[in-house]
Scaffold this motif. Structure first.
Motif, short mmCIF file in Angstrom:
data_model
loop_
_atom_site.label_atom_id
_atom_site.label_comp_id
_atom_site.label_asym_id
_atom_site.label_seq_id
_atom_site.Cartn_x
_atom_site.Cartn_y
_atom_site.Cartn_z
N ALA A 119 37.94 46.01 24.13
CA ALA A 119 39.11 45.51 24.98
C ALA A 119 38.56 44.29 25.80
O ALA A 119 38.90 43.29 26.16
N ALA A 120 37.54 44.81 26.71
CA ALA A 120 36.86 44.10 27.64
C ALA A 120 36.26 42.73 27.00
O ALA A 120 36.27 41.66 27.40
N VAL A 121 35.36 43.00 25.80
CA VAL A 121 34.78 42.10 25.29
C VAL A 121 35.98 40.64 24.47
O VAL A 121 35.79 39.60 24.63
N LYS A 128 40.10 33.67 31.02
CA LYS A 128 39.38 33.76 32.02
C LYS A 128 40.08 34.65 32.95
O LYS A 128 39.53 35.45 33.66
N ASN A 129 41.48 34.22 32.94
CA ASN A 129 42.15 35.32 33.91
C ASN A 129 42.85 36.50 33.19
O ASN A 129 43.89 36.23 32.26
N ILE A 130 42.29 37.64 33.37
CA ILE A 130 42.78 38.80 32.64
C ILE A 130 43.60 39.81 33.57
O ILE A 130 43.49 40.03 34.67
N LYS A 140 37.09 50.96 35.58
CA LYS A 140 35.74 50.90 35.78
C LYS A 140 34.89 50.10 34.78
O LYS A 140 34.14 49.27 35.11
N ILE A 141 35.37 50.51 33.48
CA ILE A 141 34.88 50.01 32.35
C ILE A 141 34.90 48.27 32.29
O ILE A 141 34.07 47.63 31.93
N PHE A 142 36.08 48.03 32.81
CA PHE A 142 36.32 46.54 32.75
C PHE A 142 35.55 45.85 34.05
O PHE A 142 35.24 44.79 33.89
N LEU A 143 35.46 46.49 35.13
CA LEU A 143 34.77 45.76 36.32
C LEU A 143 33.20 45.78 36.04
O LEU A 143 32.56 44.72 36.53
N VAL A 163 45.36 56.19 44.02
CA VAL A 163 44.99 55.24 43.02
C VAL A 163 44.33 54.06 43.63
O VAL A 163 43.38 53.42 43.18
N ILE A 164 44.99 53.54 44.62
CA ILE A 164 44.50 52.24 45.47
C ILE A 164 43.22 52.59 45.83
O ILE A 164 42.35 51.66 45.94
N ALA A 165 43.14 53.69 46.58
CA ALA A 165 41.59 53.95 47.06
C ALA A 165 40.62 53.88 46.01
O ALA A 165 39.24 53.33 46.21
N GLU A 166 40.97 54.37 44.66
CA GLU A 166 40.05 54.48 43.85
C GLU A 166 39.56 53.03 43.33
O GLU A 166 38.33 52.64 42.87
N CYS A 167 40.86 52.29 43.16
CA CYS A 167 40.52 50.59 42.85
C CYS A 167 39.47 50.26 43.85
O CYS A 167 38.81 49.29 43.40
N GLU A 168 39.65 50.40 44.98
CA GLU A 168 38.75 49.74 46.18
C GLU A 168 37.39 50.21 46.04
O GLU A 168 36.62 49.34 46.11
N LYS A 169 37.31 51.44 45.69
CA LYS A 169 35.90 52.09 45.63
C LYS A 169 35.15 51.38 44.41
O LYS A 169 33.82 51.19 44.61
N ILE A 170 35.88 51.21 43.39
CA ILE A 170 35.18 50.60 42.17
C ILE A 170 34.91 48.89 42.49
O ILE A 170 34.46 48.19 41.47
N GLY A 171 35.66 48.52 43.47
CA GLY A 171 35.12 46.98 43.65
C GLY A 171 36.39 46.18 43.70
O GLY A 171 36.23 44.90 44.08
N LEU A 172 37.51 46.60 43.36
CA LEU A 172 38.67 45.43 43.05
C LEU A 172 39.30 45.15 44.69
O LEU A 172 39.22 46.08 45.57
N THR A 173 39.34 43.88 45.09
CA THR A 173 40.03 43.39 46.03
C THR A 173 41.47 43.31 46.26
O THR A 173 42.12 43.67 45.14
#
Length: 255
Positions: A119-121, A128-130, A140-143, A163-173
């Motif tokens: 799916a990422a590929v 460009k905007n996913i 994490k797979i997409f990031l 969930v929000i903490a996990e998103c921040e942990k993997i690098g989402l702003t």
């Protein structure tokens, strides 16, 4: 009848209520704080909130003298279902899968893939905007995908601290996160896709209760391509498509 029900979804929790309402002794298993709080409102339903592997589940099924396991986990929780099947085999009790119906659509801009990696590929090939509507567990797979390193990712997730903490942990702003509780109408999906300037929508065929129908309808209105991850291919020993069919299996298991 003693029923162990894996209730990781909204319809799973409703199924637990349905079976308890028919006089059965139901223990519902959830792994999220959100799921546990919802089930606590039902006095007749016991709750297991410990994450179990196949061996631990087999032990609980045997020691608890359960008659049947009803697997109402998410359609994409392949490991959960396989553990349940293996545990039932070991404990020698009846297994039945409650499988919500898939969404059927004729939208010509749906691109079906078999995995999150695929799916990422594919999404990178289409824009460009996913906009990700696949939940938080596999973000994490997409990031980390090389294919998406030059793309802008927006992820819609549940608005829980965990969930929000996990998103921040993997690098989402914060700019990349839309934390909101569904269900989502077609109109709301349209506005959210527009707000994120989405060029591609990534989703799963989670059925109507998972909002797949309104996501596709909104994408069609905006003429956006949809990357749809197919459900994992699992052999379920027994499958029910409705609550009534599950109830029939419960009766069958004591014969």
């Amino acid at each position: 009848m003693k029923i162990f029900l894996i209730a990781g979804t909204e319809d799973g929790r409703k199924l637990a209520e349905f079976l308890a309402g028919h006089g059965h002794d139901v223990t519902a298993s959830v792994v999220s704080e959100y799921g546990r709080k919802i089930l606590e409102q039902y006095d007749k339903i016991k709750i297991n909130d410990k994450k179990l592997d196949a061996a631990e589940l087999e032990k609980i099924l045997g020691e608890g003298n359960f008659n049947i396991l009803v697997d109402a986990s998410h359609p994409y929780a392949a490991n959960v279902s396989q553990n349940a099947i293996d545990a039932c085999h070991g404990a020698q009790i009846f297994y039945v899968r409650y499988e919500r119906a898939e969404i059927k659509t004729s939208y010509e801009k749906i691109h079906r893939v078999e995995s999150y990696e695929e799916a990422a590929v594919k999404s990178a090939e289409l824009g460009k905007n996913i906009f990700l509507t696949t939940g938080s567990r596999n973000l994490k797979i997409f990031l980390q995908s090389d294919a998406l390193k030059n793309c802008n990712i927006t992820a819609r997730i549940l608005p829980t601290a965990e969930v929000i903490a996990e998103c921040e942990k993997i690098g989402l702003t914060p700019k990349q996160i839309i934390a909101v509780q569904g269900p989502f109408s077609t109109a709301l999906n349209v506005e959210l896709f527009r707000h994120a300037n989405a060029e591609v929508v990534v989703t799963k065929n989670s059925g109507q209760i998972g909002g797949a129908d309104t996501k596709i309808a909104a994408a069609e209105i905006l003429n956006l391509p949809v990357v749809m991850i197919d459900r994992p291919k699992i052999f379920y020993p027994n499958v029910a498509a409705t609550f009534e069919e599950v109830l029939n299996f419960v009766q069958l298991s004591i014969m």
